[in-house]
Design an enzyme around this catalytic site. Structure first.
Site, PDB file in Angstrom:
ATOM      1  N   ASN A 209     -56.397  11.330 -42.359  1.00 36.42           N
ATOM      2  CA  ASN A 209     -56.471  12.580 -41.591  1.00 36.42           C
ATOM      3  C   ASN A 209     -55.969  13.735 -42.450  1.00 36.42           C
ATOM      4  O   ASN A 209     -55.556  13.536 -43.591  1.00 36.42           O
ATOM      5  CB  ASN A 209     -55.673  12.446 -40.288  1.00 36.42           C
ATOM      6  CG  ASN A 209     -54.234  12.090 -40.565  1.00 36.42           C
ATOM      7  OD1 ASN A 209     -53.496  12.851 -41.173  1.00 36.42           O
ATOM      8  ND2 ASN A 209     -53.834  10.889 -40.148  1.00 36.42           N
ATOM      9  N   ASP A 306     -47.195   0.920 -33.652  1.00 32.61           N
ATOM     10  CA  ASP A 306     -46.613   2.237 -33.375  1.00 32.61           C
ATOM     11  C   ASP A 306     -45.208   2.250 -33.988  1.00 32.61           C
ATOM     12  O   ASP A 306     -44.291   1.576 -33.497  1.00 32.61           O
ATOM     13  CB  ASP A 306     -46.558   2.491 -31.861  1.00 32.61           C
ATOM     14  CG  ASP A 306     -46.243   3.947 -31.563  1.00 32.61           C
ATOM     15  OD1 ASP A 306     -45.296   4.492 -32.177  1.00 32.61           O
ATOM     16  OD2 ASP A 306     -46.956   4.548 -30.734  1.00 32.61           O
ATOM     17  N   VAL A 308     -42.843   4.694 -34.453  1.00 30.54           N
ATOM     18  CA  VAL A 308     -41.712   5.323 -33.754  1.00 30.54           C
ATOM     19  C   VAL A 308     -41.305   4.501 -32.526  1.00 30.54           C
ATOM     20  O   VAL A 308     -40.108   4.338 -32.249  1.00 30.54           O
ATOM     21  CB  VAL A 308     -42.039   6.808 -33.411  1.00 30.54           C
ATOM     22  CG1 VAL A 308     -42.993   6.963 -32.253  1.00 30.54           C
ATOM     23  CG2 VAL A 308     -40.771   7.592 -33.137  1.00 30.54           C
ATOM     24  N   PHE A 323     -43.207  13.311 -32.319  1.00 28.81           N
ATOM     25  CA  PHE A 323     -44.050  14.498 -32.164  1.00 28.81           C
ATOM     26  C   PHE A 323     -45.191  14.179 -31.199  1.00 28.81           C
ATOM     27  O   PHE A 323     -45.635  13.031 -31.118  1.00 28.81           O
ATOM     28  CB  PHE A 323     -44.652  14.905 -33.512  1.00 28.81           C
ATOM     29  CG  PHE A 323     -43.758  15.807 -34.314  1.00 28.81           C
ATOM     30  CD1 PHE A 323     -44.002  17.163 -34.390  1.00 28.81           C
ATOM     31  CD2 PHE A 323     -42.654  15.293 -34.987  1.00 28.81           C
ATOM     32  CE1 PHE A 323     -43.176  18.005 -35.109  1.00 28.81           C
ATOM     33  CE2 PHE A 323     -41.821  16.125 -35.722  1.00 28.81           C
ATOM     34  CZ  PHE A 323     -42.091  17.485 -35.779  1.00 28.81           C
ATOM     35  N   LYS A 337     -45.279  10.576 -23.282  1.00 30.25           N
ATOM     36  CA  LYS A 337     -45.017   9.897 -24.558  1.00 30.25           C
ATOM     37  C   LYS A 337     -43.519   9.673 -24.778  1.00 30.25           C
ATOM     38  O   LYS A 337     -43.096   8.641 -25.295  1.00 30.25           O
ATOM     39  CB  LYS A 337     -45.568  10.779 -25.689  1.00 30.25           C
ATOM     40  CG  LYS A 337     -46.521  10.054 -26.606  1.00 30.25           C
ATOM     41  CD  LYS A 337     -47.262  11.009 -27.499  1.00 30.25           C
ATOM     42  CE  LYS A 337     -48.743  10.987 -27.154  1.00 30.25           C
ATOM     43  NZ  LYS A 337     -49.541  11.799 -28.072  1.00 30.25           N
TER      44      LYS A 337
HETATM   45  O1  C5P Z   1     -49.278   8.325 -29.833  1.00 29.70           O
HETATM   46  P1  C5P Z   1     -49.320   9.469 -30.755  1.00 29.70           P
HETATM   47  O2  C5P Z   1     -49.960   9.144 -32.080  1.00 29.70           O
HETATM   48  O3  C5P Z   1     -49.861  10.746 -30.177  1.00 29.70           O
HETATM   49  O4  C5P Z   1     -47.753   9.774 -31.003  1.00 29.70           O
HETATM   50  C1  C5P Z   1     -47.310  10.672 -31.958  1.00 29.70           C
HETATM   51  C2  C5P Z   1     -45.927  10.295 -32.399  1.00 29.70           C
HETATM   52  O5  C5P Z   1     -45.835   8.907 -32.649  1.00 29.70           O
HETATM   53  C3  C5P Z   1     -45.576  10.951 -33.706  1.00 29.70           C
HETATM   54  O6  C5P Z   1     -44.166  11.125 -33.720  1.00 29.70           O
HETATM   55  C4  C5P Z   1     -46.013   9.919 -34.726  1.00 29.70           C
HETATM   56  O7  C5P Z   1     -45.325  10.068 -35.964  1.00 29.70           O
HETATM   57  C5  C5P Z   1     -45.651   8.626 -34.042  1.00 29.70           C
HETATM   58  N1  C5P Z   1     -46.541   7.490 -34.359  1.00 29.70           N
HETATM   59  C6  C5P Z   1     -46.041   6.414 -35.045  1.00 29.70           C
HETATM   60  N2  C5P Z   1     -46.831   5.333 -35.302  1.00 29.70           N
HETATM   61  C7  C5P Z   1     -48.113   5.306 -34.894  1.00 29.70           C
HETATM   62  C8  C5P Z   1     -48.625   6.392 -34.185  1.00 29.70           C
HETATM   63  C9  C5P Z   1     -47.827   7.475 -33.937  1.00 29.70           C
HETATM   64  O8  C5P Z   1     -44.845   6.434 -35.443  1.00 29.70           O
HETATM   65  N3  C5P Z   1     -48.852   4.263 -35.167  1.00 29.70           N
END
Ligand code: C5P
Length: 405
Positions: A209, A306, A308, A323, A337
């Site tokens: 991205n 995920d 975080v 975020f 979230k």
């Molecule tokens: O679920 P979404 O991608 O919108 O969430 C965004 C937050 O989750 C951000 O803080 C991003 O750094 C974190 N994130 C993560 N691992 C992922 C997807 C998102 O740590 N696989």
């Protein structure tokens, strides 16, 4: 390292004034915002043009100048500063300052400001030893908002030897860094994910991205300035690593997770997830470059972990900040979230707004969290601002939240 800190450098009329050009250069190099105020005497030793060129801002020198007041007036300037450094500070300036006088721009600013004032005395050794100067200096020592940096001892411009030399610019710079380092996150271990991740399709292609990493890197710099030990886990970006910050370079989401878990195992107090992690990875990465033989092509994807949420669900967990980049119902989605990922705080921004977002210099966000005591939802909105300044504000908010919980 000073990351948007606002430093007002006051120069008074001593021979060491020429050395302050170097201090201004070092401050600017460390990303401080610098404004210079010169007394009439200072202008006899070094020109305002030199300081204007080095600071990147017009130099202020007159108290009762309508055009200067129309730009940034003296009270505004006094409020603007996070720290005032007067270097060199002559015996005359020190006497006026100690007496609470306001008979030129610099003394007026020093009287009007709430910011700490540090003075770097520079004068002949006999003038320094004089009981009147010593009485003035001693009057500052009980004031926690005033610092006296130096003087040093050695050969003086007039040939005398003794105390009265201004500290060298690098020492003054160290003192400025030391002052800001005694910040709210002193000794805390902060881990920040930043940038995009890349998920390989074959040896030459990948899914990724447009994340520039700017927000995560700015947060790392701000946390470092606040006294934290900072580690950045960064996907591939092309921006420099802030000085003093440890870097762990990763490519994929799995690598980012592995680094995050190791750092969490080793004692992490605050975890900030600013990375734009690819949601999916390719299920089977081709060993050889895929040939374009077919008109259609299907790549099977599998959900990435995920990061975080994984860190936030640990038994012993750090203070976790995520975020939420949304295009509609920003606050509602962000709140969802915050709860679903068990975060302590979430920073929401509206990426449908073209002024902010992935590659821009600025951002506008709302930070949401739940008050641990009352259970009430709380939030703070930060208007459109430079990511550097915003990072400092967010770090201050995180520090305040940790202190309150
Ligand atoms: O679920 P979404 O991608 O919108 O969430 C965004 C937050 O989750 C951000 O803080 C991003 O750094 C974190 N994130 C993560 N691992 C992922 C997807 C998102 O740590 N696989």
């Amino acid at each position: 390292m000073l990351n948007g800190r606002r430093i007002l450098v006051g120069i008074t009329g001593g021979i060491a004034a020429y050395k302050v050009a170097e201090l201004v250069r070092l401050l600017v190099k460390s990303s401080a915002e610098v404004r210079v105020v010169m007394t009439e005497g200072a202008k006899e030793f070094i020109t305002p043009l030199t300081l204007q060129a080095l600071s990147g801002n017009p130099v202020h020198h007159t108290l009762l100048d309508p055009s200067a007041e129309a730009g940034m007036g003296h009270i505004e300037l006094a409020k603007w500063a996070d720290l005032i450094v007067v270097a060199p500070a002559t015996a005359n300036f020190i006497a006026r300052f100690a007496a609470g006088m306001a008979n030129d721009l610099l003394s007026t600013l020093c009287l009007a400001t709430d910011a700490p004032v540090a003075i770097a005395p520079a004068m002949n050794q006999a003038m320094w030893k004089n009981p009147r100067t010593q009485r003035n200096i001693n009057s500052f020592l009980s004031d926690s908002n005033l610092f006296v940096w130096g003087p040093d001892s050695g050969v003086q411009a007039c040939g005398d030897v003794g105390l009265g030399r201004m500290l060298e610019p690098v020492q003054l710079m160290d003192n400025v860094l030391g002052y800001f380092k005694s910040g709210a996150l002193q000794g805390k271990n902060v881990v920040i994910t930043a940038g995009p991740t890349r998920e390989a399709i074959d040896p030459v292609r990948y899914i990724s991205n447009h994340s520039s990493g700017k927000m995560g890197y700015a947060l790392a710099a701000a946390a470092q300035v606040a006294g934290a030990n900072v580690t950045l886990i960064s996907g591939p970006v092309s921006i420099p690593v802030p000085e003093g910050v440890d870097l762990q370079s990763v490519v994929t989401a799995s690598e980012m997770l592995k680094s995050a878990e190791i750092l969490a195992d080793n004692g992490c107090d605050i975890f900030i997830a600013a990375a734009a992690v690819a949601d999916y990875r390719v299920l089977e990465v081709a060993e050889q470059k895929i040939k374009k033989t077919n008109d259609d092509m299907v790549i099977e994807l599998s959900k990435n972990p995920d990061i975080v949420a994984t860190i936030a669900s640990r038994k012993v967990k750090p203070f976790v900040v995520g975020f939420a980049a949304e295009t509609q119902d920003v606050l509602a989605y962000a709140k969802g979230k915050l709860i679903r990922k068990k975060l302590d705080m979430i920073i929401a921004n509206d990426v449908s707004d073209s002024r902010i977002g992935f590659n821009s210099e600025d951002n506008e966000v709302t930070v949401l969290w739940q008050n641990k005591q009352s259970g009430a939802d709380e939030n703070t909105a930060f208007s459109l601002q430079n990511k550097t300044q915003l990072a400092t504000n967010i770090i201050e908010l995180i520090s305040a939240q940790i202190a309150a919980s």
